[in-house]
Design a protein around this motif. Sequence first.
Motif: not given
Length: 348
Positions: A88-116
Motif C-alpha cells: 500500500f505505502r509503496t504504490f498508493c497516494e493517500p486521498k488520491q489513489d484507489n485499490i480494488i478488492t473482491l468481497p467476500p475476501t480477506y478483511g485486512m485489505y479493507k483495514v489497510l486501505s482505511g489506515i492508509n
Amino acid sequence: MSKVNIQALVRENVNGLSPYSSARDEYVSDGSEMVFLDANENPFENGVNRYPDPQQRGLKEVLASQKGLNSSNILFGNGSDEVLDFIFRTFCEPKQDNIITLPPTYGMYKVLSGINNIENKEVLLTSDFEPDVEQILSAANSNSKLLFLCSPNNPTANSFSRNKIIELLEKFNGVVVIDEAYIDFSKEESWLSELSSYSNLIVTQTLSKAYGMAGIRLGVCYASEEIIAVLNKIKPPYNVNELTQKRALERVLNLDKVKSEVADILVERDLLSKALLQLKFVSKVYDTDANFVLAKLDNATERYKQLLKKGIVVRNRTTQPLCENTLRFTVGTKEENQRLIQVLKEIQ
Ligand SMILES: Cc1ncc(COP(=O)(O)O)c(C=O)c1O
C-alpha cells in the motif's frame, strides 16, 4: 505477457527514497572476525544481543532456491499483513489513489486501505465466487494502483480460475497482488512461476498456515527485482527479528515435515466436509482448496453461539456478502474435528 511501467505506478516520494543503511551494510566482509562497535548494542553474548540481519540473507537463499527464484525476488515482513502494508505505502497516494478488492475476501485489505486513507473499490465476486472481470475492469481508473486477488480465497475457500487471473494480469493497468496464504493446501499451482511473465505481479505467501508458524510472524513477498527494490525502501531495517529468522530457517529446511502435516490436514479436511454435509441443519458445504471449510447452515449466528457455549470457536461469516448463514471451520487435528462433529450432532 504484460509490461506495466512499475516506476510510473510508485508514489513519487517513494521513488526518491533510499533504503536505511546500517554500518554493517556498508562494508564487504572478507570472512575475518570483526569487532562490532557500530550499533550501540550490549556486547555480552546471549544469542540475541546483536541486531538481526536486515536482509535476512540465510533465509532468503534457502527459499529462493526452493522456489526457483533469486534472493532479489524476495522481501520478508512481520507476517504477510506487514508485507501488504508495504505494498500500500509503496504504490498508493493517500486521498488520491484507489485499490480494488473482491468481497467476500480477506478483511485486512479493507483495514489497510482505511489506515492508509486509500479508497477501496469493492467489486463483488460472482455467485460462484469468481472474479467478475468485466466489472473489475470497468471499476478501474488511472488511480487504481492495486488489485487484490486472494486465491485460494478466504473465506470462500476456492481458487480463482486461471483464465480469469490471466485476463486481469493482462488488462489491469496497475499491480496485481495474488495473496497465496493458502496455496500449500491447493491443487492449483502457485503463480510464482509467472513472475517473469508479468511485470505487474506480486505474490504474497506466509509461514502462518501450512508451515505452522503463525506465532513467529513471517510473511513473504515475491516479485520482480524492480518491485522488491522499491519495497525495500519502505521496509524498516529490522522488521524480521532474530528468533523469527532462526525458527523460519529450521522450518523451511524441514519441508518433509511441512508436507506431511499438510497431507494430514487434507485428509481431515475431506472427512470434515463429508461429516458436515450429514448434518440436518447444514444445507451446503463449499468445495475447498484451503485448510478451512465454509458451510451454509440454517442459522449461522445461533449455531455459532451454541458452539461457543460448548467451548468451540469457529468463524461466523454471515455478515459477509454472498455468505449469509455461513460458518468457516478451520481444519484442526483429528481429535479436534471429531469433537466439533460430535458437538454439532448434539445441537442438531
Ligand atoms: C488470505 C490471507 N492473507 C494473509 C493473511 C495474514 O497472514 P499473516 O499471518 O502472514 O499476516 C491471512 C490470515 O488469516 C489470510 O487469510
